[in-house]
Design an enzyme around this catalytic site. Sequence first.
Site, mmCIF file in Angstrom:
data_model
loop_
_atom_site.group_PDB
_atom_site.id
_atom_site.type_symbol
_atom_site.label_atom_id
_atom_site.label_comp_id
_atom_site.label_asym_id
_atom_site.label_seq_id
_atom_site.Cartn_x
_atom_site.Cartn_y
_atom_site.Cartn_z
ATOM 1 N N GLY A 263 4.325 26.124 68.979
ATOM 2 C CA GLY A 263 3.131 25.627 68.300
ATOM 3 C C GLY A 263 1.967 26.578 68.522
ATOM 4 C CD GLU A 264 -0.134 28.056 72.480
ATOM 5 O OE1 GLU A 264 -0.380 29.258 72.264
ATOM 6 O OE2 GLU A 264 0.136 27.619 73.603
#
Length: 577
Positions: free
Chosen positions: A543-544
């Site tokens: 993610g991120e």
Amino acid sequence: MDNSGYSQEQRDTIYRVIAERRDVRRGFRPDPVPADVLGRVLAAAHQAPSVGFSQPWDFIMITDRARRERIAALARRHAGEFAADLPGARARAFDQLKIESILDTPVNIVVSCDRTRGGRHTLGRHAQPQTAEFSSVLAVANLWLAARAEGLGVGWVSFFDERELAAELGLPAHLAVIAYLCVGYVTSFAAEPELATAGWARRRPVSWAVHAEEFGHRGMPGEAPVDPLADLIGAITPPDAEAMAAAAERQDRMTKPRGSLGVLEEVSVRLAGLAGSCPPPLPEPACVAVFAADHGVHAQGVSPWPQEVTAQMVANFLAGGAVVNAFAAQAGAEVTVVDVAVAADLEPVPGLLPRKVARGTADFTAGPAMTRDQAMAALVVGAEIARDLVAAGNRCLVTGDMGIANTTASAALICAFTGADPAEATGRGTGIDAATYARKIEVVCRGLARHSPDPADPVGALAAFGGFEHAALAGFILGAAALRVPVILDGVIAGAAALAAVALAPDAIAACFAGHRSAEPGHAVTLSYLGLRPLVDLGLRLGEGTGAVLALPLVQSAARALRDVATFDSAGVADKL
Ligand SMILES: Cc1cc2nc3c(=O)[nH]c(=O)nc-3n(C[C@H](O)[C@H](O)[C@H](O)COP(=O)(O)O)c2cc1C
């Protein structure tokens, strides 16, 4: 004095000088400015309004070459420090800009502010001490307009440490420097701000800045209030078929075997269709927006990580210590973090956009994760972030997210929009054991049974399951599509958000580029439902925005190839027989 308005001709002149005032950095003539002209301009400045009629300004006239050289050196040092902090594409663009004309102009004028002038009973300054500075700024505005009418260019330079500059000017400690202005005759005035023509930033339409009664109720006087979502959806139109055809045709004429750039050819054609031009603009500078939020469903034990990690990781992004920061630094992209619904108070620091709609969602197994109004508010937050980032000059947006338990909300949304089975759409997120995995699937099943989401009501589905970052990301994608700027999607969270965005506005898909295929099973389901082909497939599940940032150079290369590569005819290379 006559109380009526001015004649049409006089009004036209007033509005003309306002529209044609420019910050000027280039094209100054060396001839001196006659004293009477300078006197008129300064007298205009001196007629500005001021808090309690305190007239806190003074004007320091600087012509001495040696002094200006010392001041120019101060500005150069600060410009260098600013440039050192910029992401790659921004640093290259900054290099091309001219940011001061200290030595190119015959006179520099410093406008100062005496915050103490008038004494402690100065009317209005009591509650708002900053009104002293505001007053000096109004003097600058008057000076700038009068100068334009006189044919004088003015450039405002703010690359200074204020006290360092004050020392060079012999300003006493109670005087502040408000503006450093470079003034001289110019051959012509540009029609648009240089920062706009250079692509650094764009003008925001006035309708974005006008609100009726309360902030957020946008609408120009005499016009119906803006319905932000309907407005956004209405602005999204299909890609330009002509530009796409031109791009496909150019790909076939480029000095390479036809089709040899594989998926990147399709990317370039889609970029051209989105931009409505062939070749399309290079998708740089790029900015990753990491939308952070917490999830009530965390209480169901769907993640091994404590909820506090969301806020802790936000701090890490802002300190530059996360993987997305490293990847973005490598790709030359900026990282910005948006607090949509983190369940903690976050310190205001540069790079954090505080847009908290709530402190996390409610547990969707017990009731709706958010109200419809909250879902709408988060959608609008995302759209406005997209708008602001594009107005700030970005030509490519990249999705990022942070929210402990957000793969659970994603799975529920994916099931709601695609009809997938929870066992197929639910993954192991950050890494969970078999028992937790089984519970996670069961939680998604319970949520779906409780809410029976209607895919034809995307806002309702977002409200049912959350999260705030999903709703904001959906708005972000719609915002990008409305502005015809590509948005590179990260993994399963962005994918779930894209399902909502496309359900609201099917043509939004034209702006979406799938950065990568995540290891989360729900992501593959989503990509095939959306018909998007991932550019990178490395088994990432972080993610991120990490997977999307990795794809950024691929999207940029696709556009650059279409722009830079010679054609068989232009290069005199023989085509295949
Ligand atoms: C407070 C303030 C500080 C500014 N500082 C700088 C500066 O240091 N260097 C520069 O090139 N322009 C500076 N500018 C000019 C802006 O970039 C410019 O006003 C803006 O791009 C809009 O263009 P326009 O003034 O031609 O409409 C400054 C403007 C203001 C109002």
